[in-house]
Design an enzyme around this catalytic site. Structure first.
Site, PDB file in Angstrom:
ATOM      1  CB  THR A 149      -0.854   0.024   1.273  1.00 48.54           C
ATOM      2  OG1 THR A 149      -1.775  -1.042   1.190  1.00 48.54           O
ATOM      3  CG2 THR A 149      -1.590   1.331   1.448  1.00 48.54           C
ATOM      4  NE  ARG A 177      -8.587  -7.506   3.283  1.00 48.63           N
ATOM      5  CZ  ARG A 177      -7.501  -6.747   3.280  1.00 48.63           C
ATOM      6  NH1 ARG A 177      -7.340  -5.812   2.358  1.00 48.63           N
ATOM      7  NH2 ARG A 177      -6.583  -6.886   4.198  1.00 48.63           N
ATOM      8  CB  VAL A 178     -12.866  -2.860   4.041  1.00 52.39           C
ATOM      9  CG1 VAL A 178     -12.228  -1.525   4.366  1.00 52.39           C
ATOM     10  CG2 VAL A 178     -14.061  -2.662   3.106  1.00 52.39           C
ATOM     11  N   GLY A 179      -9.507  -3.430   3.949  1.00 54.08           N
ATOM     12  CA  GLY A 179      -8.299  -3.538   4.776  1.00 54.08           C
ATOM     13  C   GLY A 179      -8.178  -2.356   5.731  1.00 54.08           C
ATOM     14  N   GLY A 203      -3.611  -5.935   6.637  1.00 54.66           N
ATOM     15  CA  GLY A 203      -4.617  -5.053   7.233  1.00 54.66           C
ATOM     16  C   GLY A 203      -5.312  -5.658   8.438  1.00 54.66           C
TER      17      GLY A 203
END
Ligand code: SD4
Length: 317
Positions: A149, A177-179, A203
């Site tokens: 990232t 999916r959210v990190g 994450g």
């Protein structure tokens, strides 16, 4: 005083653009947005923006966030598809009174109404990576490897600080999916009266320690950014190993309101970029020893090889 620090080598060209703005008394909001956009637009970085690696369903879902350290305003998008520059959408959201964090379809609707550029973010190269990984997964290779990232902390000559992140998240993640990257306190945090921090790595584990907020809190207690980064990373690493038997990748960068900076990691191979009034954008590599992190400037050979591997022709297995 002004300065900017960013995760990973891939930030270098963006940091060069930010330098032009910061040394001419530009503001930390513009500098950081332009720097992140540069990374989002470069097709050979496969973990941010255009060319980012897709999820399980071969869709590129992007996460990004922006925070203003003067007002503490935050804007973020998560799992957004088909927009060229998620960071600019996040920055615009930071100006709203409410609805600052939008996901998926809602984020896309907002971006479309606000006139942001639509773009198919899935490149042919990313598709090859996807098909190859599908094959490797049959051979028991972990699907989630290969993720970087971009996160930056910026200080301008007026004392304003900002932080921003942008990522395609984990390769082969589940749809939706959210990190940590769009989550305040985990992937990023900044307060112009103290300093800012940003994280990269797994994450799911970075979030367990609200690691960026923790670093800012430690700086508020008087710690130098380097000490704060090391303490936050090694403490979380230890807690995760003790309670869960394993810690994912944890890497962080930080800068305080005086332009002092720090980094820490629990992996080998973490790189970062710094630029200050007396220092051109410089790429460093981090090593760990005895519970401390040390860094040295990347050699010309390392830098050349980095670009060659990123841009090498890719074949379907
Ligand atoms: C995530 N933290 O989505 C991101 C991925 C990353 O280096 O930073 N990789 O979990």
């Amino acid at each position: 005083m002004w300065g900017i620090i960013a995760t990973w080598r891939m930030a270098k060209e963006g940091i060069e653009k930010a330098e032009d703005i910061l040394k001419n008394q530009g503001n930390a909001g513009d500098a950081i947005e332009i720097a992140i956009k540069e990374v989002e637009d470069f097709p050979y970085y496969k973990s941010v923006g255009f060319g980012g690696l897709p999820n399980e369903e071969m869709e590129v879902e992007l996460d990004a966030a922006y925070m203003n350290g003067d007002t503490l305003s935050v804007g973020a998008v998560a799992a957004i598809k088909d927009f060229a520059n998620p960071i600019s959408i996040a920055r615009k959201l930071s100006h709203e009174k409410v609805n600052n964090i939008l996901v998926g379809e809602g984020a896309e609707k907002y971006a479309s109404q606000a006139g942001f550029e639509r773009k198919n973010m899935l490149t042919d190269r990313a598709k090859i990576h996807y098909y190859n990984r599908q094959k490797e997964m049959l051979e028991d290779i972990v699907p989630y490897d290969g993720h970087d990232t971009v996160g930056m902390v910026c200080l301008d000559s007026f004392g304003k600080m900002t932080v921003a992140t942008s990522t395609s998240g984990l390769f082969m993640k589940k749809k939706g999916r959210v990190g940590d990257s769009p989550i305040i306190g985990s992937g990023f945090y900044v307060d112009s009266q103290i300093g800012g921090a940003s994280a990269t790595g797994l994450g799911e584990d970075l979030m367990k320690g609200c690691i960026s907020y923790e670093i800012v809190r430690l700086m508020e207690e008087g710690m130098h950014p380097q000490q704060a980064c090391e303490k936050a990373v090694f403490h979380l690493d230890h807690q995760l190993k003790q309670r869960r038997g394993h810690a994912g990748d944890l890497s962080v960068i930080a800068m305080n309101k005086n332009g002092q900076w720090g980094v820490a990691t629990n992996i080998e191979g973490f790189s970062f970029v710094v630029c200050l009034p007396h220092q051109k954008p410089t790429v460093y590599l981090v090593t760990q020893q005895d519970g401390h992190c040390h860094y040295h400037e990347a050699s010309k050979q390392w830098l050349d090889e980095y670009m060659q591997t990123r841009m090498a022709p890719l074949k379907r297995k």
